[in-house]
Write a protein that holds these residues in place. Structure first.
Motif, short mmCIF file in Angstrom:
data_model
loop_
_atom_site.label_atom_id
_atom_site.label_comp_id
_atom_site.label_asym_id
_atom_site.label_seq_id
_atom_site.Cartn_x
_atom_site.Cartn_y
_atom_site.Cartn_z
N GLU A 119 0.69 -1.25 -0.11
CA GLU A 119 -0.11 0.03 0.09
C GLU A 119 0.95 1.26 -0.05
OE1 GLU A 119 -2.60 2.01 -1.00
OE2 GLU A 119 -3.77 0.33 0.09
N THR A 120 0.44 2.21 -0.76
CA THR A 120 1.25 3.42 -0.76
C THR A 120 1.21 4.41 0.50
OG1 THR A 120 -0.50 4.97 -1.92
CG2 THR A 120 1.05 3.75 -3.18
N GLU A 121 1.99 5.16 0.76
CA GLU A 121 1.99 6.21 1.86
C GLU A 121 0.57 7.17 1.52
OE1 GLU A 121 3.76 6.30 4.75
OE2 GLU A 121 4.43 4.24 4.34
N GLN A 122 0.59 7.62 0.10
CA GLN A 122 -0.40 8.60 -0.29
C GLN A 122 -1.71 8.16 0.26
OE1 GLN A 122 -0.86 9.13 -4.34
NE2 GLN A 122 -1.19 11.20 -4.18
N ARG A 123 -1.96 6.97 -0.35
CA ARG A 123 -3.40 6.37 0.06
C ARG A 123 -3.69 6.23 1.54
NH1 ARG A 123 -6.32 2.93 -3.60
NH2 ARG A 123 -5.89 1.30 -2.20
N ILE A 124 -2.81 5.74 2.32
CA ILE A 124 -2.99 5.66 3.81
C ILE A 124 -2.96 7.09 4.30
CG2 ILE A 124 -1.59 5.08 6.00
CD1 ILE A 124 -0.43 2.80 4.28
N GLU A 182 -13.00 12.59 -0.79
CA GLU A 182 -12.61 13.76 -1.41
C GLU A 182 -11.07 13.43 -2.21
OE1 GLU A 182 -13.32 14.07 2.01
OE2 GLU A 182 -15.31 14.41 1.37
N THR A 183 -11.02 12.21 -2.42
CA THR A 183 -9.72 11.77 -3.39
C THR A 183 -10.02 10.90 -4.41
OG1 THR A 183 -9.00 9.79 -2.15
CG2 THR A 183 -8.33 11.93 -1.18
N PRO A 184 -9.23 11.12 -5.62
CA PRO A 184 -9.38 10.11 -6.63
C PRO A 184 -8.73 8.91 -6.59
CG PRO A 184 -7.94 11.69 -7.10
CD PRO A 184 -8.14 11.94 -5.61
#
Length: 162
Positions: A73-78, A86-88
């Motif tokens: 899993e990516t840091e951005q998604r976490i 509110e995110t894509p």
């Protein structure tokens, strides 16, 4: 208040080993149901993290963010998970699973709304919906255990792939 200022809490595994074991068995059964239903492990970790965020469970957040990162899993998604609407960054299936997990977590706020359930049922089959309900239920129970006993985060390390 720091952990050093708090009273000592009960060690559930020591005092009630049979109940703790049963909880572990419930968790294992829920994981098996999710695997059998082919629910993506990434979705399960997102569900666990999101419920733990909502419940304020530092121990489970530490554990499941580490597990998610270990699975790629990516840091951005976490980091964005608390604002997933509110995110894509999240798929339709992930969004449906997160909405269902939130509804199960906040069941006292109006039950699981039909629209939320229908959204999940539109992208997951019955076995997968059942597995997601169990995953949300189990992590909510673990959140309450960790919070009530003030389990200290930080030491958990994910299992390494063999």
């Amino acid at each position: 208040m720091s952990n050093g200022d708090q009273i000592s809490r009960v060690a559930l595994k020591k005092i009630t080993p049979d109940v703790s074991s049963a909880m572990g068995s419930l968790h294992a059964a829920a994981v098996t149901a999710a695997q059998d239903a082919k629910v993506e492990p990434e979705i399960l970790e997102l569900v666990r993290i999101r419920a733990s965020q909502l419940n304020g469970c530092a121990f489970c957040l530490d554990m499941h963010t580490k597990d998610a990162r270990a699975q790629g899993e990516t840091e951005q998604r976490i980091y964005a998970l608390s604002a997933w609407r509110e995110t894509p960054f999240f798929t339709e299936r992930e969004r449906a699973a997160l909405a269902l997990a939130e509804a199960v977590t906040f069941v006292a706020d109006g039950r699981v709304p039909d629209a939320v359930y229908a959204e999940a049922a539109a992208v997951f089959d019955e076995a997968q919906v059942a597995a997601l309900v169990w995953a949300a239920t189990v992590i909510n129970a673990y959140n309450r255990i960790a919070i009530a006993t003030r389990m200290v985060p930080g030491a958990y390390q994910p299992k390494r792939a063999e």
